[in-house]
Design a protein around this motif. Structure first.
Motif, PDB file in Angstrom:
ATOM      1  N   ASN A 101     -42.106  30.975 -31.768  1.00  0.00           N
ATOM      2  CA  ASN A 101     -40.950  30.345 -32.398  1.00  0.00           C
ATOM      3  C   ASN A 101     -40.007  31.471 -32.799  1.00  0.00           C
ATOM      4  O   ASN A 101     -40.451  32.526 -33.267  1.00  0.00           O
ATOM      5  CB  ASN A 101     -41.363  29.544 -33.628  1.00  0.00           C
ATOM      6  N   TYR A 159     -36.170  32.672 -34.717  1.00  0.00           N
ATOM      7  CA  TYR A 159     -35.269  32.296 -35.808  1.00  0.00           C
ATOM      8  C   TYR A 159     -34.127  33.305 -35.918  1.00  0.00           C
ATOM      9  O   TYR A 159     -34.317  34.496 -35.699  1.00  0.00           O
ATOM     10  CB  TYR A 159     -36.015  32.297 -37.159  1.00  0.00           C
ATOM     11  N   LEU A 203     -31.251  30.352 -43.170  1.00  0.00           N
ATOM     12  CA  LEU A 203     -31.661  30.069 -41.804  1.00  0.00           C
ATOM     13  C   LEU A 203     -30.504  29.452 -41.042  1.00  0.00           C
ATOM     14  O   LEU A 203     -29.923  28.454 -41.467  1.00  0.00           O
ATOM     15  CB  LEU A 203     -32.854  29.122 -41.804  1.00  0.00           C
ATOM     16  N   TYR A 227     -33.174  27.915 -35.186  1.00  0.00           N
ATOM     17  CA  TYR A 227     -34.539  28.193 -34.770  1.00  0.00           C
ATOM     18  C   TYR A 227     -34.767  27.585 -33.396  1.00  0.00           C
ATOM     19  O   TYR A 227     -34.040  26.676 -32.977  1.00  0.00           O
ATOM     20  CB  TYR A 227     -35.570  27.692 -35.780  1.00  0.00           C
ATOM     21  N   VAL A 249     -38.028  26.556 -30.514  1.00  0.00           N
ATOM     22  CA  VAL A 249     -39.449  26.417 -30.219  1.00  0.00           C
ATOM     23  C   VAL A 249     -39.748  26.628 -28.737  1.00  0.00           C
ATOM     24  O   VAL A 249     -40.916  26.582 -28.325  1.00  0.00           O
ATOM     25  CB  VAL A 249     -39.994  25.044 -30.666  1.00  0.00           C
ATOM     26  N   GLU A 275     -29.420  24.781 -38.381  1.00  0.00           N
ATOM     27  CA  GLU A 275     -29.665  24.336 -39.753  1.00  0.00           C
ATOM     28  C   GLU A 275     -28.369  24.060 -40.502  1.00  0.00           C
ATOM     29  O   GLU A 275     -28.335  23.223 -41.389  1.00  0.00           O
ATOM     30  CB  GLU A 275     -30.470  25.402 -40.511  1.00  0.00           C
ATOM     31  N   PRO A 326     -46.016  24.610 -41.907  1.00  0.00           N
ATOM     32  CA  PRO A 326     -45.182  25.514 -42.699  1.00  0.00           C
ATOM     33  C   PRO A 326     -45.863  26.824 -43.044  1.00  0.00           C
ATOM     34  O   PRO A 326     -45.212  27.724 -43.580  1.00  0.00           O
ATOM     35  CB  PRO A 326     -44.931  24.706 -43.981  1.00  0.00           C
ATOM     36  N   GLU A 362     -46.833  29.030 -41.070  1.00  0.00           N
ATOM     37  CA  GLU A 362     -46.560  30.087 -40.098  1.00  0.00           C
ATOM     38  C   GLU A 362     -45.907  31.271 -40.783  1.00  0.00           C
ATOM     39  O   GLU A 362     -44.929  31.110 -41.506  1.00  0.00           O
ATOM     40  CB  GLU A 362     -45.608  29.568 -39.010  1.00  0.00           C
ATOM     41  N   GLN A 371     -43.541  34.383 -40.658  1.00  0.00           N
ATOM     42  CA  GLN A 371     -42.425  34.881 -39.871  1.00  0.00           C
ATOM     43  C   GLN A 371     -42.367  36.404 -39.969  1.00  0.00           C
ATOM     44  O   GLN A 371     -42.489  36.965 -41.056  1.00  0.00           O
ATOM     45  CB  GLN A 371     -41.116  34.270 -40.359  1.00  0.00           C
TER      46      GLN A 371
END
Lengths: 115, 114
Positions: free
Chosen positions: A32, A34, A46, A49, A51, A59, A100, A102, A104
């Motif tokens: 993923n 961002y 943000l 993003y 995937v 966002e 959530p 994950e 980064q």
């Protein structure tokens, strides 16, 4: 091990000029991805993003766009820069786990100054 | 609505003394919580994260944080500050709602005096 690259490190651009910032990730597949912006003295916001290839979510509405032409490449663009686009732009990646939690991992950032 | 409040914009400590950086959050759903550190003109580095396991989370460089649901807090602590800890610290919330919503606090700048 995984690494994330961003370039350029610093950029000074006139108002109304185009923008292209690039981010690449090595050592992982299907991450993923961002894009964040950090305005002076503030936290990160943000922006986009992704995937997967060609899959971009925004966002916040803004003067910027993002693209993911390859699995580990993420590009931030603008057709005409505004003064308010100045800031520190950070790219990040995470291993998809569907939740959530994950973590980064951030790149070194690009400092953009629009004059 | 979800939000993150870092209660101090600046914290100054002497080397060798304890560090406390405060973070309160608001989330309608059980969140994941993170602390990141940013040194000047650098990217962010993960210090630690809470993901509904143990409420006391240990991270890198001697930092730890305690998740307190009743107080909606996730304060970052370190027993003894080092000069190299001087940096900006961000508390981050990711609500457990699915999606990728990520909310950063405004940051706390830590100064360490010799």
């Amino acid at each position: 091990s995984q690494t994330i690259h961003q370039w350029p490190a610093t950029l000074v651009q006139p108002v109304g000029s185009p923008l292209s910032l690039e981010c690449t990730v090595e050592g992982t597949s299907n991450p993923n991805l961002y894009w964040y912006r950090q305005a002076a003295g503030r936290g990160l916001q943000l922006l986009f993003y992704s995937v997967g290839i060609g899959q971009i979510s925004s966002e916040v509405p803004q003067n910027l766009s993002a693209s993911r032409p390859q699995d580990r490449q993420f590009i931030l663009s603008s057709k005409k820069l505004l003064l308010s686009d100045s800031g520190f732009y950070l790219c990040a990646w995470s291993v998809p786990s569907g939740g959530p939690a994950e973590t980064q991992y951030f790149g070194p950032g690009t400092r953009l100054l629009v004059l | 609505a979800q939000s993150v409040t870092q209660l101090d914009s600046h914290v100054s400590v002497s080397e060798g003394t304890p560090v406390l950086l405060r973070c309160n959050y608001s989330s309608s759903y059980s969140p994941s919580l993170f602390w990141y550190v940013q040194h000047p003109n650098k990217g962010l580095q993960l210090l630690l994260k809470y993901t509904s396991a143990a409420t006391l989370v240990k991270g890198i460089n001697g930092f730890e944080a305690e998740f307190k649901k009743s107080e909606t807090s996730f304060h970052l602590t370190k027993p003894s500050a080092h000069m190299s800890d001087a940096a900006e610290y961000f508390c981050v919330v990711r609500p457990n709602t699915g999606g990728f919503k990520t909310i950063f606090g405004a940051g706390t700048r830590l100064f360490v005096k010799a």
